[in-house]
Scaffold this active site. Structure first.
Site, PDB file in Angstrom:
ATOM      1  N   THR A 191      34.415  37.165  43.241  1.00  0.00           N
ATOM      2  CA  THR A 191      35.838  36.124  44.120  1.00  0.00           C
ATOM      3  C   THR A 191      36.132  36.421  45.550  1.00  0.00           C
ATOM      4  O   THR A 191      35.671  36.916  45.873  1.00  0.00           O
ATOM      5  CB  THR A 191      37.410  36.441  43.344  1.00  0.00           C
ATOM      6  N   ARG A 219      41.641  30.256  30.089  1.00  0.00           N
ATOM      7  CA  ARG A 219      42.136  32.208  30.688  1.00  0.00           C
ATOM      8  C   ARG A 219      42.494  31.631  31.989  1.00  0.00           C
ATOM      9  O   ARG A 219      41.305  31.158  32.907  1.00  0.00           O
ATOM     10  CB  ARG A 219      41.132  32.780  30.462  1.00  0.00           C
ATOM     11  N   GLY A 221      43.740  33.367  35.752  1.00  0.00           N
ATOM     12  CA  GLY A 221      44.233  34.154  36.633  1.00  0.00           C
ATOM     13  C   GLY A 221      44.533  34.579  37.578  1.00  0.00           C
ATOM     14  O   GLY A 221      45.834  34.146  37.936  1.00  0.00           O
ATOM     15  N   ASP A 222      44.693  35.911  38.102  1.00  0.00           N
ATOM     16  CA  ASP A 222      46.198  35.944  39.559  1.00  0.00           C
ATOM     17  C   ASP A 222      44.848  34.982  40.998  1.00  0.00           C
ATOM     18  O   ASP A 222      45.886  34.055  41.644  1.00  0.00           O
ATOM     19  CB  ASP A 222      45.841  36.928  40.276  1.00  0.00           C
ATOM     20  N   THR A 242      41.719  40.445  44.825  1.00  0.00           N
ATOM     21  CA  THR A 242      40.648  40.379  44.032  1.00  0.00           C
ATOM     22  C   THR A 242      40.686  41.627  43.559  1.00  0.00           C
ATOM     23  O   THR A 242      41.079  42.368  43.834  1.00  0.00           O
ATOM     24  CB  THR A 242      39.511  40.360  44.890  1.00  0.00           C
ATOM     25  N   GLY A 243      40.543  41.269  41.702  1.00  0.00           N
ATOM     26  CA  GLY A 243      40.062  41.743  40.816  1.00  0.00           C
ATOM     27  C   GLY A 243      40.595  41.694  39.585  1.00  0.00           C
ATOM     28  O   GLY A 243      40.375  40.733  39.055  1.00  0.00           O
TER      29      GLY A 243
HETATM   30  N1  ASP Z   1      40.750  38.410  39.915  1.00  0.00           N
HETATM   31  C1  ASP Z   1      39.764  36.987  39.710  1.00  0.00           C
HETATM   32  C2  ASP Z   1      40.303  36.837  38.117  1.00  0.00           C
HETATM   33  O1  ASP Z   1      40.948  37.792  37.378  1.00  0.00           O
HETATM   34  C3  ASP Z   1      38.766  38.264  39.885  1.00  0.00           C
HETATM   35  C4  ASP Z   1      38.108  38.776  40.668  1.00  0.00           C
HETATM   36  O2  ASP Z   1      39.305  38.555  41.879  1.00  0.00           O
HETATM   37  O3  ASP Z   1      36.920  38.669  41.452  1.00  0.00           O
HETATM   38  O4  ASP Z   1      40.290  35.634  38.156  1.00  0.00           O
END
Ligand code: ASP
Length: 325
Positions: A191, A219, A221-222, A242-243
């Site tokens: 990301t 789905r 994400g954040d 990120t995570g």
């Molecule tokens: N946070 C992102 C998600 O869960 C993924 C990522 O940060 O790599 O969609």
């Protein structure tokens, strides 16, 4: 007259000491990430490592040029993320991971710390640069968050570049998809995010991602969720996360950082370290963040083996990948 001389001298002296002690703020600052996760030197070829370092460095150069020339933090964030979305190395725009069904489904958000305006798109499949979609939502709609085909349609109506979904595929992602699909645990990595402080003292933040590989059921994400993956407030900080997105949403990580600075008067490094290395870790959430406060102080903590990251301020530049650098 003479009796006024000593207090005056004393005050001047105190003023000088105070000036020396309070750090001077840089004219501008920018920080970026290209995702956190299990990034280990032994798994990386020297060529690939070099390619990542070069891309991070080029992204900083693009954002820094905007800021140096008096451009806004928002423009710096958008231009920098645009470059990272176009790079096939990262899980954003071209090179995004694929869903269970084999599509690229992209999420992005942007926030202006001066006005607290924000825009986001989730699950878009045809907008070439989702960060542009997010900015269009912020500036050209009464909404904050659009999703799915409607978000693609909105972007197209605003004149943004659209592409066939296959534009986002890269050989690496197709290989990964074939190898691991369908019996893998969803993974994330790559990301991208950017935070910037411009010469007017305004902060901005943005994040863009393909989300988790093999994700299903639309789905999200954040990354496009304001307060979870992205947040900016001139009074506190600009942050991009990120995570493992579900954890960042549940614990409103980006807003939590801003709140700790506002309510506990913590500095950005202490607050960010506490969230990423203590509270999130204890709850099982892996990942990291990049943040800048209004004085241009940078924090980039992560609780994974590595995070692609970097920052630039006048006369200063840093690019890192692994924990110990
Ligand atoms: N946070 C992102 C998600 O869960 C993924 C990522 O940060 O790599 O969609």
């Amino acid at each position: 007259m003479k009796r006024y001389t000593y207090p005056f001298l004393l005050l001047s002296l105190l003023g000088l000491v105070a000036c020396k002690q309070s750090e001077p703020s840089p004219a501008y600052a920018i920080a970026i990430h290209g995702g956190a996760g299990t990034i280990l030197k032994e798994d990386m070829s020297p060529e690939l490592e070099n390619a990542y370092r070069l891309s991070l460095d080029s992204a900083l150069t693009i954002g820094e040029a905007v800021l140096k020339n008096g451009g806004s933090a928002l423009d710096a964030v958008e231009q920098t993320i645009l470059f990272l979305e176009d790079s096939p190395l990262f899980n954003a725009g071209k090179g995004a991971v694929l869903t269970y069904e084999g599509f690229a489904e992209l999420d992005a958000s942007i926030m202006d710390g001066a006005t607290q305006n924000a825009g986001a798109v989730g699950g878009v499949r045809t907008l070439r640069n989702p960060i542009r979609g997010a900015r269009a939502v912020m500036e050209q709609s009464p909404h904050v968050f659009l999703s799915g085909p409607g978000a693609d349609q909105f972007g197209a109506e605003k004149g943004l570049d659209t592409v066939a979904n296959s534009y986002f595929y890269t050989p690496r992602r197709m290989e990964e998809w074939k190898e691991t699909h369908p019996d893998t645990t969803p993974a994330y990595l790559g990301t991208v995010g950017c935070v910037a402080l411009d010469q007017k003292g305004n902060l901005a933040a943005g994040t863009s991602t393909g989300g988790m590989s093999d994700k299903r059921y639309n789905r999200i994400g954040d990354s496009p969720v304001i307060g979870a993956g992205t947040y900016a407030d001139n009074a506190t900080c600009a942050v991009s996360c990120t995570g493992h997105g579900e954890f960042f949403i549940r614990y409103a990580v980006a807003h939590d950082l801003s709140s700790r600075i506002a309510y506990l008067q913590e500095d950005v490094q202490t607050a960010a370290d506490h969230i990423i290395k203590k509270s999130l870790l204890e709850k099982g959430g892996s990942g990291g963040l990049i943040a800048l406060d209004r004085k241009g102080r940078v924090a980039m903590p992560f609780n994974t083996p590595g995070m692609y990251r970097g920052y630039a301020k006048p006369g200063e530049r840093y690019v890192g990948i692994y924990m110990e650098e």
